[in-house]
Design a protein around this motif. Structure first.
Motif, PDB file in Angstrom:
ATOM      1  N   GLU A   1     -42.000  44.918 -64.310  1.00 10.35           N
ATOM      2  CA  GLU A   1     -41.519  46.085 -63.570  1.00 10.35           C
ATOM      3  C   GLU A   1     -41.186  45.715 -62.132  1.00 10.35           C
TER       4      GLU A   1
ATOM      5  N   ARG B   1     -45.112  38.246 -71.253  1.00 11.34           N
ATOM      6  CA  ARG B   1     -45.282  39.589 -71.814  1.00 11.34           C
ATOM      7  C   ARG B   1     -45.075  39.547 -73.332  1.00 11.34           C
TER       8      ARG B   1
ATOM      9  N   THR C   1     -46.502  43.430 -68.093  1.00 13.21           N
ATOM     10  CA  THR C   1     -45.608  44.583 -67.976  1.00 13.21           C
ATOM     11  C   THR C   1     -45.421  44.957 -66.519  1.00 13.21           C
TER      12      THR C   1
END
Length: 123
Positions: free
Chosen positions: A30, A42, A26
């Motif tokens: 980002e 992910r 994650t």
């Protein structure tokens, strides 16, 4: 990536490893939201963590942006199976002869009904 691999192999504490893998992936997503490989890992981590609905959304996102990515397509199939999703059954093969016979019979019936109605109106 390493934590996903360990969780896949059922390493000791794999639930914790899967949760850590989700957090790592994650964070990577980002940093670079369009990085396909981070999105792929992910998705795998989410699935290993038992978060199949989120994994399905991640797989769909990946397949929409990378429609020719065979690994993403395969991962989406795995996620859908894990969720219990069943692909629709394919339609049975169309028997041309039987189909034509059926359609002609329906047309004959419509013509016959038309003639009967015309005869009734004349009488």
């Amino acid at each position: 990536r390493a934590r996903v691999a360990l969780a896949e192999r059922g390493a000791t504490g794999s639930a914790k490893l899967a949760a850590d893998a989700v957090a790592d992936a994650t964070e990577a997503c980002e940093l670079d939201p369009d990085h396909a490989r981070s999105r792929y890992y992910r998705c795998k981590a989410l699935l290993l963590a038992g978060r199949a609905d989120e994994a399905a959304a991640a797989a769909d996102w990946l397949c929409e942006r990378e429609p020719t990515n065979a690994a993403a397509t395969q991962l989406r199939r795995v996620v859908k199976r894990a969720r219990g999703d069943r692909p629709p059954k394919p339609a049975p093969p169309y028997d041309l002869k039987e189909g034509v016979r059926s359609e002609l019979a329906a047309a004959d019936a419509a013509v016959e009904a038309f003639h009967l109605q015309a005869e009734a109106e004349e009488a």
